[in-house]
Design a protein around this motif. Structure first.
Motif, PDB file in Angstrom:
ATOM      1  N   TYR A  45      35.506  27.780 -28.085  1.00 23.36           N
ATOM      2  CA  TYR A  45      36.568  28.241 -27.338  1.00 23.36           C
ATOM      3  C   TYR A  45      37.873  27.444 -27.287  1.00 23.36           C
ATOM      4  O   TYR A  45      37.601  26.295 -27.562  1.00 23.36           O
ATOM      5  N   THR A  61      37.539  29.489 -17.248  1.00 24.38           N
ATOM      6  CA  THR A  61      37.493  30.414 -18.296  1.00 24.38           C
ATOM      7  C   THR A  61      36.712  30.194 -19.449  1.00 24.38           C
ATOM      8  O   THR A  61      35.819  30.944 -19.877  1.00 24.38           O
ATOM      9  N   SER A  62      37.121  28.891 -19.843  1.00 23.97           N
ATOM     10  CA  SER A  62      36.314  28.109 -20.973  1.00 23.97           C
ATOM     11  C   SER A  62      34.938  28.239 -20.695  1.00 23.97           C
ATOM     12  O   SER A  62      33.807  28.824 -21.793  1.00 23.97           O
ATOM     13  N   ARG A  64      33.114  30.240 -18.437  1.00 26.79           N
ATOM     14  CA  ARG A  64      32.320  31.464 -18.690  1.00 26.79           C
ATOM     15  C   ARG A  64      32.293  31.989 -19.901  1.00 26.79           C
ATOM     16  O   ARG A  64      31.278  32.971 -20.085  1.00 26.79           O
ATOM     17  N   SER A  65      33.278  31.872 -20.972  1.00 26.31           N
ATOM     18  CA  SER A  65      33.004  32.170 -22.286  1.00 26.31           C
ATOM     19  C   SER A  65      31.890  31.524 -22.977  1.00 26.31           C
ATOM     20  O   SER A  65      31.445  32.242 -23.862  1.00 26.31           O
ATOM     21  N   LYS A  68      27.487  33.073 -22.947  1.00 28.90           N
ATOM     22  CA  LYS A  68      26.858  33.971 -24.032  1.00 28.90           C
ATOM     23  C   LYS A  68      26.080  32.965 -25.043  1.00 28.90           C
ATOM     24  O   LYS A  68      24.986  33.123 -25.705  1.00 28.90           O
TER      25      LYS A  68
END
Length: 173
Positions: A45, A61-62, A64-65, A68
């Motif tokens: 990211y 944000t990072s 949460r990315s 996966k």
């Protein structure tokens, strides 16, 4: 080995300005925030912003990315020591945070939990992100040549993409 993610940021200066101007005008640099996988050293990211921005503005944000990728640990420096970030790591992505406590920390449930689970050996792997920044600055020139903010952001994102390509080729060999 487990999947480890490391968060950090670095500033990149413009090449077409004088050092004196850079000191007086804070908005003359681009700040890159990245999250890497420790084993492959690939950037998972990245985000680029202009001027002085605190590291915590990009962290949620990072993180949460990274969900996966299912990391076991998320490693970061003291700049990321907030209850909100720790909660996001522990609750949302179900990983363990390896962030040292600031000396003036306020008590919080996740901070107290982190005191018990902090592992210096795992935290020492944070130097991998510094190595990634070093490689980008050495091989791909650490300064931005573009004048506009939009182009500086694109130039910085292009450097992270090229780094990932070079790293992927290296892994394949």
């Amino acid at each position: 080995m487990w999947l480890l993610m490391v968060l950090d940021s670095v500033a990149t200066m413009q090449t077409n300005i004088t050092q004196k101007y850079a000191i007086t005008n804070e908005n003359t640099y681009t700040k890159s925030h990245i999250a890497i996988d420790v084993d492959s050293r690939l950037i998972l990211y990245s985000q680029t912003v202009r001027g002085p921005k605190h590291d915590t503005t990009f962290a949620i944000t990072s993180i949460r990315s990274l969900k996966k990728h299912k990391p076991k640990y998320v490693i970061a420096d003291k700049a990321y020591d907030t209850e909100k970030i720790r909660e996001c790591i522990n609750k949302e992505i179900k990983a363990s945070d390896q962030i040292p406590l600031k000396s003036n920390f306020r008590h919080g449930w996740y901070r107290r939990l982190s005191q018990k689970t902090f592992n210096k050996e795992i935290y020492s792997l944070r130097n991998n992100v510094e190595s990634v920044f070093s490689v980008i600055k050495r091989k791909l020139n650490g300064n931005n040549k573009s004048k506009s903010t939009r182009l500086q952001n694109k130039e910085t994102r292009l450097k992270t993409t090229i780094y990932n390509i070079l790293q992927s080729i290296k892994i394949e060999k």
